[in-house]
Design a protein around this motif. Structure first.
Motif, PDB file in Angstrom:
ATOM      1  N   SER A 405       0.834  -1.204   0.000  1.00 19.43           N
ATOM      2  CA  SER A 405       0.000   0.000   0.000  1.00 19.43           C
ATOM      3  C   SER A 405       0.863   1.247   0.000  1.00 19.43           C
ATOM      4  O   SER A 405       0.553   2.238  -0.666  1.00 19.43           O
ATOM      5  CB  SER A 405      -0.920   0.013   1.219  1.00 19.43           C
ATOM      6  N   ALA A 406       1.962   1.195   0.751  1.00 21.77           N
ATOM      7  CA  ALA A 406       2.862   2.338   0.813  1.00 21.77           C
ATOM      8  C   ALA A 406       3.515   2.608  -0.533  1.00 21.77           C
ATOM      9  O   ALA A 406       3.705   3.757  -0.926  1.00 21.77           O
ATOM     10  CB  ALA A 406       3.939   2.105   1.878  1.00 21.77           C
ATOM     11  N   VAL A 407       3.861   1.542  -1.268  1.00 26.27           N
ATOM     12  CA  VAL A 407       4.423   1.727  -2.607  1.00 26.27           C
ATOM     13  C   VAL A 407       3.403   2.425  -3.506  1.00 26.27           C
ATOM     14  O   VAL A 407       3.727   3.353  -4.255  1.00 26.27           O
ATOM     15  CB  VAL A 407       4.846   0.375  -3.211  1.00 26.27           C
ATOM     16  N   SER A 408       2.145   1.987  -3.412  1.00 26.02           N
ATOM     17  CA  SER A 408       1.076   2.612  -4.197  1.00 26.02           C
ATOM     18  C   SER A 408       0.946   4.099  -3.863  1.00 26.02           C
ATOM     19  O   SER A 408       0.884   4.949  -4.755  1.00 26.02           O
ATOM     20  CB  SER A 408      -0.250   1.890  -3.917  1.00 26.02           C
ATOM     21  N   GLU A 409       0.910   4.409  -2.575  1.00 26.09           N
ATOM     22  CA  GLU A 409       0.753   5.803  -2.167  1.00 26.09           C
ATOM     23  C   GLU A 409       2.008   6.625  -2.445  1.00 26.09           C
ATOM     24  O   GLU A 409       1.929   7.820  -2.748  1.00 26.09           O
ATOM     25  CB  GLU A 409       0.400   5.870  -0.678  1.00 26.09           C
ATOM     26  N   THR A 410       3.185   5.972  -2.364  1.00 22.87           N
ATOM     27  CA  THR A 410       4.418   6.674  -2.703  1.00 22.87           C
ATOM     28  C   THR A 410       4.399   7.093  -4.161  1.00 22.87           C
ATOM     29  O   THR A 410       4.793   8.213  -4.509  1.00 22.87           O
ATOM     30  CB  THR A 410       5.649   5.797  -2.425  1.00 22.87           C
ATOM     31  N   ALA A 411       3.948   6.195  -5.033  1.00 21.38           N
ATOM     32  CA  ALA A 411       3.845   6.530  -6.449  1.00 21.38           C
ATOM     33  C   ALA A 411       2.921   7.730  -6.645  1.00 21.38           C
ATOM     34  O   ALA A 411       3.205   8.645  -7.433  1.00 21.38           O
ATOM     35  CB  ALA A 411       3.327   5.323  -7.236  1.00 21.38           C
ATOM     36  N   TYR A 412       1.804   7.728  -5.905  1.00 23.95           N
ATOM     37  CA  TYR A 412       0.838   8.828  -6.012  1.00 23.95           C
ATOM     38  C   TYR A 412       1.461  10.143  -5.551  1.00 23.95           C
ATOM     39  O   TYR A 412       1.408  11.163  -6.254  1.00 23.95           O
ATOM     40  CB  TYR A 412      -0.389   8.491  -5.163  1.00 23.95           C
ATOM     41  N   GLU A 413       2.071  10.136  -4.365  1.00 23.87           N
ATOM     42  CA  GLU A 413       2.615  11.369  -3.811  1.00 23.87           C
ATOM     43  C   GLU A 413       3.857  11.833  -4.561  1.00 23.87           C
ATOM     44  O   GLU A 413       4.075  13.027  -4.752  1.00 23.87           O
ATOM     45  CB  GLU A 413       2.934  11.187  -2.324  1.00 23.87           C
ATOM     46  N   LEU A 414       4.688  10.863  -4.986  1.00 22.22           N
ATOM     47  CA  LEU A 414       5.869  11.229  -5.759  1.00 22.22           C
ATOM     48  C   LEU A 414       5.451  11.828  -7.100  1.00 22.22           C
ATOM     49  O   LEU A 414       6.032  12.814  -7.575  1.00 22.22           O
ATOM     50  CB  LEU A 414       6.752   9.994  -5.985  1.00 22.22           C
ATOM     51  N   GLY A 415       4.409  11.246  -7.704  1.00 19.59           N
ATOM     52  CA  GLY A 415       3.886  11.816  -8.945  1.00 19.59           C
ATOM     53  C   GLY A 415       3.365  13.220  -8.740  1.00 19.59           C
ATOM     54  O   GLY A 415       3.565  14.113  -9.578  1.00 19.59           O
ATOM     55  N   ALA A 416       2.692  13.445  -7.594  1.00 17.01           N
ATOM     56  CA  ALA A 416       2.172  14.788  -7.291  1.00 17.01           C
ATOM     57  C   ALA A 416       3.312  15.784  -7.129  1.00 17.01           C
ATOM     58  O   ALA A 416       3.265  16.903  -7.654  1.00 17.01           O
ATOM     59  CB  ALA A 416       1.314  14.742  -6.029  1.00 17.01           C
ATOM     60  N   ALA A 417       4.343  15.375  -6.382  1.00 20.21           N
ATOM     61  CA  ALA A 417       5.478  16.281  -6.164  1.00 20.21           C
ATOM     62  C   ALA A 417       6.189  16.582  -7.480  1.00 20.21           C
ATOM     63  O   ALA A 417       6.515  17.736  -7.782  1.00 20.21           O
ATOM     64  CB  ALA A 417       6.449  15.656  -5.164  1.00 20.21           C
ATOM     65  N   LEU A 418       6.433  15.549  -8.284  1.00 23.05           N
ATOM     66  CA  LEU A 418       7.106  15.754  -9.562  1.00 23.05           C
ATOM     67  C   LEU A 418       6.231  16.561 -10.517  1.00 23.05           C
ATOM     68  O   LEU A 418       6.728  17.401 -11.278  1.00 23.05           O
ATOM     69  CB  LEU A 418       7.465  14.405 -10.194  1.00 23.05           C
ATOM     70  N   GLY A 419       4.932  16.302 -10.480  1.00 24.50           N
ATOM     71  CA  GLY A 419       4.022  17.021 -11.372  1.00 24.50           C
ATOM     72  C   GLY A 419       3.989  18.500 -11.059  1.00 24.50           C
ATOM     73  O   GLY A 419       4.066  19.348 -11.964  1.00 24.50           O
ATOM     74  N   ILE A 420       3.876  18.835  -9.754  1.00 20.26           N
ATOM     75  CA  ILE A 420       3.876  20.251  -9.372  1.00 20.26           C
ATOM     76  C   ILE A 420       5.234  20.875  -9.703  1.00 20.26           C
ATOM     77  O   ILE A 420       5.314  22.020 -10.157  1.00 20.26           O
ATOM     78  CB  ILE A 420       3.539  20.411  -7.877  1.00 20.26           C
ATOM     79  N   ALA A 421       6.307  20.099  -9.492  1.00 24.28           N
ATOM     80  CA  ALA A 421       7.645  20.622  -9.772  1.00 24.28           C
ATOM     81  C   ALA A 421       7.845  20.853 -11.269  1.00 24.28           C
ATOM     82  O   ALA A 421       8.237  21.943 -11.699  1.00 24.28           O
ATOM     83  CB  ALA A 421       8.701  19.653  -9.246  1.00 24.28           C
ATOM     84  N   LEU A 422       7.551  19.839 -12.093  1.00 24.97           N
ATOM     85  CA  LEU A 422       7.800  19.939 -13.527  1.00 24.97           C
ATOM     86  C   LEU A 422       6.775  20.835 -14.224  1.00 24.97           C
ATOM     87  O   LEU A 422       7.127  21.834 -14.854  1.00 24.97           O
ATOM     88  CB  LEU A 422       7.789  18.541 -14.159  1.00 24.97           C
ATOM     89  N   LEU A 423       5.496  20.463 -14.105  1.00 29.13           N
ATOM     90  CA  LEU A 423       4.470  21.226 -14.806  1.00 29.13           C
ATOM     91  C   LEU A 423       4.275  22.593 -14.153  1.00 29.13           C
ATOM     92  O   LEU A 423       3.978  23.580 -14.837  1.00 29.13           O
ATOM     93  CB  LEU A 423       3.155  20.446 -14.825  1.00 29.13           C
ATOM     94  N   GLY A 424       4.428  22.638 -12.821  1.00 31.55           N
ATOM     95  CA  GLY A 424       4.362  23.928 -12.151  1.00 31.55           C
ATOM     96  C   GLY A 424       5.459  24.854 -12.622  1.00 31.55           C
ATOM     97  O   GLY A 424       5.246  26.057 -12.805  1.00 31.55           O
ATOM     98  N   SER A 425       6.634  24.304 -12.844  1.00 34.21           N
ATOM     99  CA  SER A 425       7.743  25.127 -13.341  1.00 34.21           C
ATOM    100  C   SER A 425       7.493  25.579 -14.777  1.00 34.21           C
ATOM    101  O   SER A 425       7.917  26.674 -15.172  1.00 34.21           O
ATOM    102  CB  SER A 425       9.056  24.340 -13.253  1.00 34.21           C
ATOM    103  N   VAL A 426       6.816  24.748 -15.562  1.00 31.04           N
ATOM    104  CA  VAL A 426       6.444  25.158 -16.921  1.00 31.04           C
ATOM    105  C   VAL A 426       5.510  26.369 -16.867  1.00 31.04           C
ATOM    106  O   VAL A 426       5.701  27.373 -17.557  1.00 31.04           O
ATOM    107  CB  VAL A 426       5.754  23.993 -17.670  1.00 31.04           C
ATOM    108  N   VAL A 427       4.490  26.281 -16.004  1.00 28.74           N
ATOM    109  CA  VAL A 427       3.525  27.378 -15.888  1.00 28.74           C
ATOM    110  C   VAL A 427       4.204  28.645 -15.375  1.00 28.74           C
ATOM    111  O   VAL A 427       4.042  29.731 -15.950  1.00 28.74           O
ATOM    112  CB  VAL A 427       2.352  26.980 -14.956  1.00 28.74           C
ATOM    113  N   THR A 428       4.971  28.520 -14.302  1.00 32.03           N
ATOM    114  CA  THR A 428       5.605  29.717 -13.738  1.00 32.03           C
ATOM    115  C   THR A 428       6.697  30.264 -14.655  1.00 32.03           C
ATOM    116  O   THR A 428       6.897  31.479 -14.724  1.00 32.03           O
ATOM    117  CB  THR A 428       6.212  29.425 -12.355  1.00 32.03           C
ATOM    118  N   GLY A 429       7.375  29.368 -15.385  1.00 32.18           N
ATOM    119  CA  GLY A 429       8.394  29.832 -16.324  1.00 32.18           C
ATOM    120  C   GLY A 429       7.797  30.689 -17.425  1.00 32.18           C
ATOM    121  O   GLY A 429       8.339  31.745 -17.780  1.00 32.18           O
TER     122      GLY A 429
END
Length: 516
Positions: A405-429
């Motif tokens: 379950s933790a692996v599943s949730e890690t994938a979810y949260e890691l995806g959220a962090a990477l998504g905000i970092a990558l796509l968020g940086s695209v928007v703010t850039g």
């Protein structure tokens, strides 16, 4: 060896009364409702945070994603800890801590304090999600019952995203921004008081010691890698980005090697030998990665570009949550009528196409298009996430339910962090690139480039038409960045759909490995 679930004397785990199982599930979904609410209210509160705490655009991104960074770094460790000390004990302890830190977050007096409390909230949040899914795995032994239970669990996660914006919007219109974090308290109180009496305890009967070096390697590796991605996407190559990337990858390499050598690893790497398990985890990670950037900035678009009130913005986001709730409840039926890979791939493709429609987004776009896009996103994501959660749970012995379950949730949260970092940086850039309008001092425009919230506040202090031109330039450029971010997200989702179709070939719900 099967794990034991603490129950009334004389009641074997496999024959626990059906009524008690479903009542216990009702308590468990309160925890995911809590996390779902917390994940969505922050987006609505961002404009008010910007006005009050005056964070820079980088600080605002950190406020948005430090919770996901920390929770991603600790989920595997906490899931394994729950397998060892008891999932009920970990869940209730984490709930109390989550509520207490919510109070501190509500009264944060600076951007730095806000980032700190959100980080500590991530520590507490890391105890909640793995524990709930692991307890479901041990409560429901029948595959069809478990599919329905996981569907309800997923639906309540989506319900939290529905309740969060509406309740949060109401609170933001009548109270200060910190009130959106205080709504965690009544939910936490009910969870703890009722959970003490109703939830059964479960844990791995022979787990081995909790390996602290593995905990450290896991957390350092994930946080350092995500930091490198975030800062690299925002500012390009720098020495600190390179150091963080090398340190993170080295720590993760050491973590994997250590798990392969330990007799009782924190995470059994053999889980990934199951193609269905690996496919479901990757699908989750890529899906939320593609979605999170859009979700984080959509509330800002609705409020500061389309001039909706917080409550109206919350209502506008309801179709996504309603679609996700409905799809989550029907996901098990759909996967059995078609196939696991058809349900997951079809859901991801639907989300990708809906995001693709956002490349035509304008400041004046009507709600018919926005509402339709959000509804399709909710249906597709609810279908995919619920089926992958079921696949992950049914792919492992129940002794390892917490770690899986933790692996599943890690994938979810890691995806959220990477998504905000990558796509968020695209928007703010893109946003930072807007040209200074005529009649606006360059220093004023530079201040407005810190964030859209800062631009709205700054424009109010620029007299006459110059202020209107500054605000229009900021809004148009922000929308341009959102379009580009949505396009990148759509490409990621469509790639995830193809990958899921390949990796989930032949996978069926309810496939449970033989247990010793």
């Amino acid at each position: 060896m099967n794990s034991k679930i603490a129950e009334p004397p004389g009641t074997p785990a496999d024959t626990q009364p059906r009524r008690l199982r479903w009542l216990a599930l009702a308590v468990l979904v309160l925890a995911v409702l809590l996390v779902g609410i917390d994940a969505t209210v922050l987006g609505l509160a961002a404009p008010f945070l910007s006005e009050d705490l005056r964070p820079s655009s980088t600080q605002l991104l950190w406020i948005g994603d430090v919770y996901s960074f920390v929770i991603a770094g600790l989920l595997v460790s906490m899931g394994s800890l729950g397998d060892r000390i008891g999932r009920k004990k970990l869940l209730l302890t984490g709930s109390v801590a989550f509520g207490a830190i919510s109070v501190l977050t509500a009264y944060a007096h600076s951007s730095e304090a806000m980032i700190l409390w959100r980080a500590l909230m991530g520590v507490a949040g890391a105890t909640l999600m793995p524990s709930t899914l692991a307890l479901i795995r041990n409560l429901f032994h029948d595959p069809r019952e478990r599919s329905l239970a996981v569907g309800i669990w997923g639906a309540m996660t989506a319900a939290g995203t529905a309740v969060g914006p509406v309740v949060g919007g109401f609170l933001l219109e009548h109270y200060w921004w910190g009130s959106v974090f205080l709504i965690n308290l009544p939910v936490m109180a009910v969870l703890v008081v009722v959970g003490i009496k109703l939830l059964p305890e479960s844990k791995n009967p022979a787990p081995g010691p909790w390996d602290l070096p593995s905990v450290g390697l896991s957390m350092v590796g994930i946080i350092a890698v995500v930091y490198a991605v975030k800062e690299g996407a925002a500012y390009g190559f720098r020495w600190d980005v390179a150091v963080a990337a090398v340190a993170g990858l080295t720590a993760l390499w050491g973590f994997v090697r250590r798990q392969l050598r330990l007799p009782h690893p924190l995470l059994d790497m053999r889980l990934f030998a199951h193609r269905g398990f690996t496919g479901a985890v990757l699908a989750d990670l890529l899906t939320i990665l593609g979605l999170s950037g859009l979700v984080f900035f959509l509330s800002q678009f609705l409020q500061m570009v389309q001039s909706r009130s917080p409550f109206e913005a919350g209502l506008a986001e309801l179709p996504a949550a309603l679609g996700s709730v409905t799809a989550g409840l029907l996901a098990g039926w759909a996967a059995r009528r078609t196939s696991v890979r058809a349900a997951v791939s079809g859901g991801l493709a639907a989300v990708g196409l809906a995001l693709g429609a956002c490349v035509w987004l304008q400041a004046t776009t009507g709600y018919l298009l926005l509402g339709s896009v959000l509804l399709v996103v909710g249906i597709g994501a609810g279908l995919a996430f619920t089926v992958t959660a079921d696949v992950i749970l049914s792919s492992v012995p129940k002794e390892q339910a917490g770690a899986a379950s933790a692996v599943s949730e890690t994938a979810y949260e890691l995806g959220a962090a990477l998504g905000i970092a990558l796509l968020g940086s695209v928007v703010t850039g893109v946003y930072r690139s807007f040209t200074t309008p005529p009649g606006v001092p360059e220093a004023t425009a530079e201040q407005a480039r810190h964030s859209l919230g800062e631009a709205v506040e700054t424009a109010h202090h620029v007299p006459g038409a110059a202020g209107e031109r500054l605000l229009t330039a900021a809004q148009d450029t922000f929308t341009e960045g959102l379009r580009l971010g949505a396009g990148v997200g759509a490409a990621i989702l469509l790639a995830a759909s193809v990958l899921a179709w390949y990796l989930l070939k032949g996978q069926r719900l309810g496939e449970i490995p033989e247990e010793e």
